[in-house]
Design a protein around this motif. Structure first.
Motif, PDB file in Angstrom:
ATOM      1  N   UNK A  51      36.490  35.624  26.853  1.00 32.33           N
ATOM      2  CA  UNK A  51      36.672  35.155  28.085  1.00 32.33           C
ATOM      3  C   UNK A  51      37.603  35.193  29.378  1.00 32.33           C
ATOM      4  N   UNK A  52      38.889  35.317  29.030  1.00 31.39           N
ATOM      5  CA  UNK A  52      39.625  35.733  29.478  1.00 31.39           C
ATOM      6  C   UNK A  52      39.469  36.818  30.830  1.00 31.39           C
ATOM      7  N   UNK A  53      38.773  38.014  30.681  1.00 26.41           N
ATOM      8  CA  UNK A  53      37.928  38.910  31.716  1.00 26.41           C
ATOM      9  C   UNK A  53      37.379  38.109  32.826  1.00 26.41           C
ATOM     10  N   UNK A  54      36.296  37.140  31.990  1.00 23.85           N
ATOM     11  CA  UNK A  54      35.268  36.740  32.602  1.00 23.85           C
ATOM     12  C   UNK A  54      36.272  35.756  33.713  1.00 23.85           C
ATOM     13  N   UNK A  55      36.940  35.258  33.835  1.00 23.10           N
ATOM     14  CA  UNK A  55      37.249  34.298  34.297  1.00 23.10           C
ATOM     15  C   UNK A  55      38.911  34.380  35.270  1.00 23.10           C
ATOM     16  N   UNK A  56      39.150  35.695  35.407  1.00 18.93           N
ATOM     17  CA  UNK A  56      40.213  36.547  36.167  1.00 18.93           C
ATOM     18  C   UNK A  56      39.624  36.941  37.378  1.00 18.93           C
ATOM     19  N   UNK A  57      40.663  36.713  38.191  1.00 19.76           N
ATOM     20  CA  UNK A  57      40.213  37.023  39.300  1.00 19.76           C
ATOM     21  C   UNK A  57      39.748  38.935  39.623  1.00 19.76           C
ATOM     22  N   UNK A  58      39.330  39.466  40.144  1.00 25.34           N
ATOM     23  CA  UNK A  58      38.435  40.902  40.090  1.00 25.34           C
ATOM     24  C   UNK A  58      39.959  42.244  40.622  1.00 25.34           C
ATOM     25  N   UNK A  59      41.134  41.051  41.344  1.00 28.38           N
ATOM     26  CA  UNK A  59      41.991  42.246  41.799  1.00 28.38           C
ATOM     27  C   UNK A  59      42.973  41.935  40.294  1.00 28.38           C
ATOM     28  N   UNK A  60      43.077  40.841  39.724  1.00 30.14           N
ATOM     29  CA  UNK A  60      44.045  40.953  38.426  1.00 30.14           C
ATOM     30  C   UNK A  60      43.692  41.234  37.476  1.00 30.14           C
TER      31      UNK A  60
END
Length: 68
Positions: A51-60
């Motif tokens: 879930x964290x991966x999906x909602x984080x920005x691409x750069x982060x």
């Protein structure tokens, strides 16, 4: 460049076995997930990480989670 969508889905559906960690190049953590997969704890952590991966920005995502 690794896909955050692929990592997120692997974390949600196969997080118990650490497949998302192997995909991201974090082999040590992937092995740790495999060792403790019988407890069910890696499944919970993998789901949350997905879930964290999906909602984080691409750069982060690329800077924080992908091992070069």
């Amino acid at each position: 460049m690794k896909s955050k969508l692929a990592a997120g889905l692997l974390g949600i559906f196969l997080g118990d076995f650490g497949i998302h960690k192997f995909y991201l190049g974090q082999k040590g953590k992937g092995i740790l997930y495999l060792v403790f997969c019988w407890t069910g704890i890696p499944a919970i952590i993998g789901f949350i990480e997905g879930i964290i991966y999906l909602f984080s920005s691409e750069e982060k995502f690329q800077s924080k989670y992908v091992v070069s």
